[in-house]
Design a protein around this motif. Structure first.
Motif, mmCIF file in Angstrom:
data_model
loop_
_atom_site.group_PDB
_atom_site.id
_atom_site.type_symbol
_atom_site.label_atom_id
_atom_site.label_comp_id
_atom_site.label_asym_id
_atom_site.label_seq_id
_atom_site.Cartn_x
_atom_site.Cartn_y
_atom_site.Cartn_z
ATOM 1 N N SER A 285 45.003 -19.464 75.974
ATOM 2 C CA SER A 285 44.119 -20.295 76.785
ATOM 3 C C SER A 285 44.516 -21.761 76.615
ATOM 4 O O SER A 285 44.525 -22.283 75.503
ATOM 5 N N MET A 286 44.871 -22.395 77.738
ATOM 6 C CA MET A 286 45.353 -23.786 77.700
ATOM 7 C C MET A 286 44.538 -24.663 78.632
ATOM 8 O O MET A 286 45.073 -25.480 79.372
ATOM 9 N N SER A 287 43.219 -24.476 78.600
ATOM 10 C CA SER A 287 42.330 -25.346 79.365
ATOM 11 C C SER A 287 42.087 -26.622 78.571
ATOM 12 O O SER A 287 42.576 -26.774 77.450
ATOM 13 N N ILE B 203 42.954 -27.022 74.575
ATOM 14 C CA ILE B 203 43.934 -27.989 74.089
ATOM 15 C C ILE B 203 43.304 -28.923 73.060
ATOM 16 O O ILE B 203 43.907 -29.259 72.042
ATOM 17 N N SER B 204 42.052 -29.325 73.314
ATOM 18 C CA SER B 204 41.373 -30.219 72.371
ATOM 19 C C SER B 204 41.156 -29.534 71.021
ATOM 20 O O SER B 204 41.009 -30.197 69.994
ATOM 21 N N ALA C 152 49.484 -26.728 70.244
ATOM 22 C CA ALA C 152 50.354 -26.478 69.085
ATOM 23 C C ALA C 152 50.579 -24.979 68.899
ATOM 24 O O ALA C 152 51.684 -24.538 68.548
ATOM 25 N N LEU C 153 49.550 -24.183 69.147
ATOM 26 C CA LEU C 153 49.662 -22.732 69.027
ATOM 27 C C LEU C 153 50.619 -22.169 70.072
ATOM 28 O O LEU C 153 51.471 -21.322 69.763
ATOM 29 N N VAL D 17 41.984 -18.968 66.763
ATOM 30 C CA VAL D 17 43.355 -18.700 66.313
ATOM 31 C C VAL D 17 44.052 -20.016 65.975
ATOM 32 O O VAL D 17 44.556 -20.706 66.852
ATOM 33 N N ASP D 18 44.088 -20.358 64.685
ATOM 34 C CA ASP D 18 44.857 -21.515 64.255
ATOM 35 C C ASP D 18 46.298 -21.071 63.997
ATOM 36 O O ASP D 18 46.649 -19.904 64.194
#
Length: 597
Positions: free
Chosen positions: A28-30, A34-35, A40-41, A88-89
């Motif tokens: 998920s890159m919304s 991203i915030s 980075a993931l 998920v870090d």
């Protein structure tokens, strides 16, 4: 160049076949993802995939709706059901990747909520919107192909009317009827406008759709253009949405290069193109006439209707205005039929509704539920209840234009008319939950202050009336309120509602009226007892030091008015005459020895 539905099917089949036996990791890159570190993931997965020659498919997708648990990913392995993983870090991402490589079954799965039904959000968090082949593989542009190659404009409008779709921007006007009104207006040039000026505090529905599935909006606008006889579309979007703008621009370029936007769409004598215009974040420009004036380079001020934009809109030409969520429903309605859509939801409010669920609820996020779902189901079943096991106090629906609903209203079904009857409204879909620690007088003041700041100032009831209302609320929260203030606010609020020019002014007093009705005792406490039960209104609060004080002197060191005195290792005292009620001592004390009373 795509010229037929057969070509769409070929692209779809080829795309599905190419992915059939490959591992897919969707990140998920919304904006909210991203915030939380999703970029980075995503970079980590891409690099590891390349370095180790894994041949996995790593895709950036839109918002999965799980804003409370970002970053989120979905892992799809051949022969297994897709699994959604949350929080998920990088450390967890590394562990997950090793498990996939060693073909271990991924067990964690937040799973879909059975009370949700996704139509407008069908592709959000599921597809990479920057890959038009993936869009087509998930039924993108099939509705447009069906419309252009086998339906007349009247048949398209009849299907939308049959669906019962109502505008999701707040007013709930029948979409099919709006399209028909614009189609019936005679003109050499007509326009289709997408209202993406999402301005409610806490609302992020339209942004998420444009970030996750912009092609659905392009397709819907083009279908509308075909139906009403327009050749030009405009997306009016606030400039504060950089990611949504970037995704939308890419989608428009890809649609043009593939022949589903521009000249002779699907090889037929129909052309339609889309431009983007930016708004500066004025809430009033969510009103369609103010929006149109802003697009023309004028002040974003509403005008009296009629004439309606469907007759005289952008540059005086017939203009159809729908918001993002409304348009996002159109492809599904065309593909599945208007009758299918009408069977969902309720008789007067068919279909689903997207909400940005925010505030004191555990599961903050983006949800979509059938109309008729109760507030209780949304807040406690989907939202997971109140954070910290606090007591539910109220929910604000409809943003600054809506009202606060209480425990007694939790069984209320989400419908346009039902929410209005309860003193609130649907609005565009913001839903902010409050708990026992919230002050409803302060909440009312906050929302009214927002409307006051966003007023265009054109009409006196809104420009002056909201200012006077805000002044009264300020007096009350400062401890200077009188008994006469409550009936005065009611009278002034009703006057503004009757006489304001546009929807912003007419609905601005709603938070005031609803909180006075639902929480009369709280107003009484403020006005008569000069106390704020929630201890939010700082002028009605005293800070005091309890016996838990160990005399560490930390509070005295941060006090700007030297109101705290005491010896080291002895209980300190606050001199109320000096206290400026800044709260610095309260936030500094590590022993919870300072209380609000």
């Amino acid at each position: 160049m795509i010229r037929s539905i057969e070509q769409l099917n070929e692209i779809k089949n080829n795309f599905v076949a190419a992915r059939k036996n490959r591992v897919q990791i969707k990140v998920s890159m919304s904006t909210c993802s991203i915030s939380a570190g999703a970029d980075a993931l995503y970079k980590y997965f891409k690099e590891e995939n390349y370095i180790n020659d894994l041949d996995f498919l790593i895709s950036p997708v839109g918002c999965m709706g799980l804003c409370h648990s970002e970053p989120t990913i979905e892992v799809i392995t051949p022969g297994r059901k897709g699994v959604i993983l949350t929080n998920v870090d990088l450390e967890k991402g590394e562990k997950i990747l090793k498990e996939i490589i060693h073909e271990k079954e991924i067990l964690e799965d937040i799973g879909p909520d059975s009370k949700q039904m996704k139509i407008a959000l069908k592709n959000c968090g599921f597809i990479d919107s920057e890959n038009i082949n993936e869009v087509i593989a998930n039924d993108g542009y099939f509705a447009l192909g069906k419309v252009v190659t086998s339906m007349t404009p009247d048949q398209v409008i009849d299907e939308v009317k049959l669906s019962g779709l109502r505008g999701r921007g707040g007013g709930g006007y029948p979409t099919g009827l709006k399209w028909k009104n614009t189609q019936s207006s005679e003109a050499t040039q007509k326009y289709v406008v997408c209202n993406a000026d999402e301005g409610d505090p806490g609302a992020f529905m339209d942004r998420s759709i444009l970030e996750g599935d912009p092609h659905s909006i392009i397709e819907a606008m083009t279908i509308c253009g075909y139906a009403i006889g327009a050749s030009k579309g405009i997306v009016y979007i606030r400039a504060e949405y950089p990611l949504a703008i970037e995704k939308l621009k890419k989608a428009i370029t890809d649609a043009r290069s593939n022949g589903v936007l521009g000249e002779n769409i699907f090889g037929r004598d129909f052309s339609f193109d889309i431009d983007i215009k930016y708004g500066a974040g004025a809430f009033v420009c969510g009103e369609e006439t103010a929006l149109i004036h802003s697009m023309e380079g004028k002040r974003g001020e509403p005008t009296i209707k009629p004439p309606y934009p469907s007759v005289e809109g952008y540059w005086g030409k017939p203009t159809n205005v729908n918001n993002v969520e409304t348009l996002a429903n159109i492809p599904a309605i065309i593909n599945n039929g208007g009758g299918w859509f009408r069977e969902i939801g309720t008789e007067k409010s068919p279909g689903t509704k997207v909400f940005a669920l925010a505030g004191k609820v555990r599961n903050v996020g983006l949800i979509e539920v059938p109309m008729g779902t109760t507030l209780e189901e949304v807040i406690f079943d989907i939202g997971g209840g109140i954070k910290g096991n606090k007591q539910f106090k109220a929910v604000q629906t409809g943003g600054p234009s809506g009202g606060c609903l209480t425990q007694e209203d939790l069984k209320t079904k989400i419908e346009f008319e039902t929410l209005i009857e309860k003193g609130s409204m649907m609005g565009s879909g913001g839903m902010i939950v409050m708990d026992e620690d919230d002050c409803m007088v302060a909440v009312s003041k906050f929302y009214l202050g927002f409307s006051l700041d966003e007023s265009c100032g054109r009409c006196t009831p809104c420009r002056i009336g909201t200012k006077r209302l805000h002044e009264i609320l300020t007096r009350i929260t400062n401890g200077q309120g009188t008994k006469e203030d409550i009936p005065l606010m009611k009278d002034l609020s009703n006057t503004i509602k009757r006489s304001a020019l546009c929807g912003l002014g007419k609905t601005a007093p709603n938070p005031v009226l609803s909180t006075i009705e639902k929480f009369p005792d709280e107003y009484k406490k403020h006005v008569v007892d000069k106390k704020c039960p929630a201890k939010i209104c700082i002028d009605l609060v005293q800070f005091t030091i309890t016996d838990a004080c160990i005399g560490c002197t930390a509070c005295a060191k941060v006090c700007p008015s030297e109101a705290i005195l005491g010896r080291v290792k002895e209980k300190h005292f606050i001199y109320q005459e000096r206290c400026v009620k800044c709260g610095a001592c309260y936030t500094t004390c590590r022993f919870k020895a300072i209380k609000k009373i």
